[in-house]
Design a protein around this motif. Structure first.
Motif, short mmCIF file in Angstrom:
data_model
loop_
_atom_site.label_atom_id
_atom_site.label_comp_id
_atom_site.label_asym_id
_atom_site.label_seq_id
_atom_site.Cartn_x
_atom_site.Cartn_y
_atom_site.Cartn_z
N ASP A 5 0.60 -1.23 -0.01
CA ASP A 5 0.04 -0.19 0.07
C ASP A 5 0.80 1.40 -0.09
OD1 ASP A 5 0.84 -0.30 2.73
OD2 ASP A 5 -0.80 0.10 3.34
N GLY A 22 -3.69 -2.43 -1.60
CA GLY A 22 -4.91 -2.54 -0.72
C GLY A 22 -5.71 -1.21 -0.96
N ALA A 23 -7.17 -1.11 -0.46
CA ALA A 23 -7.96 0.06 -0.83
C ALA A 23 -7.22 1.38 -0.49
CB ALA A 23 -9.32 -0.05 -0.05
N ASN A 24 -6.49 1.25 0.37
CA ASN A 24 -5.74 2.60 0.88
C ASN A 24 -4.42 2.90 0.27
OD1 ASN A 24 -4.99 0.20 2.35
ND2 ASN A 24 -3.96 1.35 4.01
N LYS A 39 -10.80 -3.62 0.93
CA LYS A 39 -10.40 -3.42 2.04
C LYS A 39 -9.14 -2.87 2.39
CE LYS A 39 -13.37 -7.17 3.77
NZ LYS A 39 -13.38 -8.44 4.68
N THR A 40 -8.93 -2.10 3.41
CA THR A 40 -7.53 -1.63 3.56
C THR A 40 -6.69 -2.68 4.58
OG1 THR A 40 -8.28 -0.87 5.95
CG2 THR A 40 -8.65 0.64 4.02
N ALA A 45 -7.08 -6.51 4.09
CA ALA A 45 -6.74 -6.66 2.77
C ALA A 45 -6.34 -7.81 2.06
CB ALA A 45 -6.14 -5.31 2.15
#
Length: 59
Positions: A5, A22-24, A39-40, A45
């Motif tokens: 990430d 990851g989502a972040n 998902k983070t 994730a």
């Protein structure tokens, strides 16, 4: 498959057969990722990536 990430993960993501963010994930890295989780890392994730793209038929 490699998942990360932030920029310290970028070389690994580029070298992997499938790079997952990851989502972040950092916005500047999104283009380098083949897939992005919903998902983070704090939300799971890695488990999501394994469940969706490595072992989707495993129950």
């Amino acid at each position: 498959m490699a998942i990360g990430d932030s920029f310290n993960d970028l070389a690994m993501i580029k070298a992997a057969g499938t790079g997952v963010g990851g989502a972040n994930v950092s916005p500047e890295m999104r283009a380098d990722c083949d897939k992005i989780t919903e998902k983070t890392f704090d939300q799971g994730a890695v488990a999501e990536a394994i469940g969706r793209w490595v072992l989707p038929d495993y129950e």
